[in-house]
Scaffold this active site. Structure first.
Site, PDB file in Angstrom:
ATOM      1  N   THR A 183      23.927  77.917  14.514  1.00  0.00           N
ATOM      2  CA  THR A 183      22.517  78.098  14.149  1.00  0.00           C
ATOM      3  C   THR A 183      22.284  79.474  13.521  1.00  0.00           C
ATOM      4  OG1 THR A 183      21.902  76.669  15.976  1.00  0.00           O
ATOM      5  CG2 THR A 183      20.171  78.093  15.116  1.00  0.00           C
ATOM      6  N   HIS A 213      20.634  83.841  20.339  1.00  0.00           N
ATOM      7  CA  HIS A 213      20.151  83.205  21.571  1.00  0.00           C
ATOM      8  C   HIS A 213      21.229  83.046  22.635  1.00  0.00           C
ATOM      9  CE1 HIS A 213      21.557  79.995  18.854  1.00  0.00           C
ATOM     10  NE2 HIS A 213      22.054  79.476  19.958  1.00  0.00           N
ATOM     11  N   GLU A 214      22.473  83.402  22.316  1.00  0.00           N
ATOM     12  CA  GLU A 214      23.548  83.266  23.314  1.00  0.00           C
ATOM     13  C   GLU A 214      23.848  84.668  23.839  1.00  0.00           C
ATOM     14  OE1 GLU A 214      26.831  81.357  21.312  1.00  0.00           O
ATOM     15  OE2 GLU A 214      25.622  79.618  20.752  1.00  0.00           O
ATOM     16  N   ILE A 266      31.936  73.637  20.492  1.00  0.00           N
ATOM     17  CA  ILE A 266      31.252  72.783  21.479  1.00  0.00           C
ATOM     18  C   ILE A 266      32.079  71.531  21.769  1.00  0.00           C
ATOM     19  CG2 ILE A 266      29.111  71.588  22.065  1.00  0.00           C
ATOM     20  CD1 ILE A 266      27.587  73.540  20.359  1.00  0.00           C
ATOM     21  N   VAL A 306      21.437  63.831  22.437  1.00  0.00           N
ATOM     22  CA  VAL A 306      21.470  64.930  23.408  1.00  0.00           C
ATOM     23  C   VAL A 306      20.883  66.174  22.765  1.00  0.00           C
ATOM     24  CG1 VAL A 306      22.911  66.370  24.890  1.00  0.00           C
ATOM     25  CG2 VAL A 306      23.553  63.983  24.460  1.00  0.00           C
TER      26      VAL A 306
END
Ligand code: NAD
Ligand code: ZN
Length: 341
Positions: A40, A63-64, A175, A286
């Site tokens: 992202t 955001h991580e 992922i 998901v």
């Protein structure tokens, strides 16, 4: 403080001096130690169509993260200064039916740190105390910084019972590899992972005991008899976003198989629905992580021996972020972690 800012509505990110965030009564201030670069973040750097529609300028991205709490809002009583933490980057509302019935990850009012509101690529991050996830001493900062994408992997992998099942993961990005490792950890029988990128397939075998298939060179269906499987895969996890991979997955599933889809196709693509109907497949979309069930489960699995350290292939100081993003874009990395300390 230093922060990596989307400062202009054009490709790029800029390291700038910005004011430290001010916290409200229900917030904490976190001194960020490590952050992960996500796909992202690369879209935001590239300023693709999605980013142009979604991201306000200027915005601190990222955001991580993992860090340490350095200040508590006046009404925060259950956390303490000095506590190490990561946290859920989805900030949820309180008025939707989903939120009010505890299905927080399905709240349509969700805003993301580093996407819609100020993010974690900075020396300090403001976060609602509700979103904080304390880290046990057994989990180092760099693993804390990748719990967000691990959460995507765990949420997807635990969508269905995997014990004794034959599992197919399409897409050996960070992922997909983590999801394959989780499937192995919780007791799947065979775990096959596909990609067209040999480096990533090799990385997958270093992270977990999985069978790599390079679908650019080998027919996926040839592994079915080779592994002594009957008709095909019981459970599929689509982690590439490539419609061709989804097609191949549908083809390789057993009758009554179950598919969880995390990968996001970049544009609408045709689907052969009749095959899905005649195979009686179940398909689940998901999104994000279950707040906070996924967090409890993944921390427990790490404490019980799920070792994801090898998925972190590159580490850079925050000021070397350009190299970090170049590494991510090369397609030759696992997770890339930036150090803010
Ligand atoms: P990534 O882009 O790093 O990995 C995708 C992998 O798929 C790459 O290694 C690529 O080579 C591979 N691939 C391409 N074509 C393929 C094919 N035909 N068959 C098999 N593999 C193929 O992505 P990531 O960061 O690991 O994320 C995985 C996916 O999940 C992405 O689509 C991402 O956008 C999506 N995502 C969704 C959510 C959500 O909440 N739903 C959250 C995070 C990421
Ligand atoms: Zn992410």
């Amino acid at each position: 403080m230093k922060a990596l800012v989307k400062a202009k509505a054009e490709p790029g990110l800029w390291m700038q001096d910005v004011p430290e965030p001010e916290i409200g009564p229900d917030d904490v201030l976190i001194r960020v130690r490590k952050t992960g670069i996500c796909g992202t973040d690369v879209y935001i750097w590239n300023w693709d169509e999605w980013a142009q529609r979604t991201v306000p300028v200027p915005l601190v991205t990222g955001h991580e993260f993992a860090g340490e709490i350095v200040a508590l809002g006046r009404d925060v009583t259950d956390l303490r200064v000095g506590q190490r933490c990561s946290g859920e980057g989805h900030l949820i509302g309180t008025t939707s039916r989903q939120s009010r019935s505890g299905r927080f990850h399905l709240d349509p009012e969700t805003r993301g740190i580093g996407v819609n509101v100020q993010g974690a690529f900075a020396q300090y991050l403001r976060l609602p105390a509700f979103n904080v996830v304390p880290l046990p001493d057994t989990i180092p900062d760099e693993i804390g910084a990748i719990l967000d994408p691990l959460g995507n992997a765990v949420h997807t992998a635990l969508s269905y019972d995997l014990i004794g099942e034959d599992v197919l993961v399409t897409g050996a990005g960070p992922i997909g590899i983590m999801a394959a490792a989780v499937a192995r950890h919780v007791g799947a029988r065979h775990v096959v992972i596909t990609d067209v990128n040999e480096t990533r397939l090799q990385l997958a075998t270093r992270v977990a005991d999985v069978v790599p298939v390079n679908v650019a060179q080998e027919d996926l269906k040839s592994v079915i008899p080779r592994l002594g499987m009957n008709q095909g895969f019981d459970v599929g996890m689509e982690m590439s976003g490539n419609p061709a991979a989804f097609d191949q997955m549908v083809e390789a599933m057993v009758m009554g198989g179950r598919i969880a889809m995390l990968g996001i196709p970049p544009r609408p693509a045709p689907v052969d629905w009749s095959r899905i109907v005649f195979k009686a497949l179940t398909i689940k979309g998901v999104y994000g992580r279950e707040i906070f069930e996924t967090w409890y489960k993944m921390i427990a699995m790490i404490e019980n021996g799920l070792d994801l350290t090898p998925i972190i292939t590159h580490r850079f100081a925050a000021e070397d972020f350009v190299q970090g993003f170049d590494t991510m874009r090369s397609g030759l990395s696992g997770k890339v972690v930036l150090d803010w300390s």
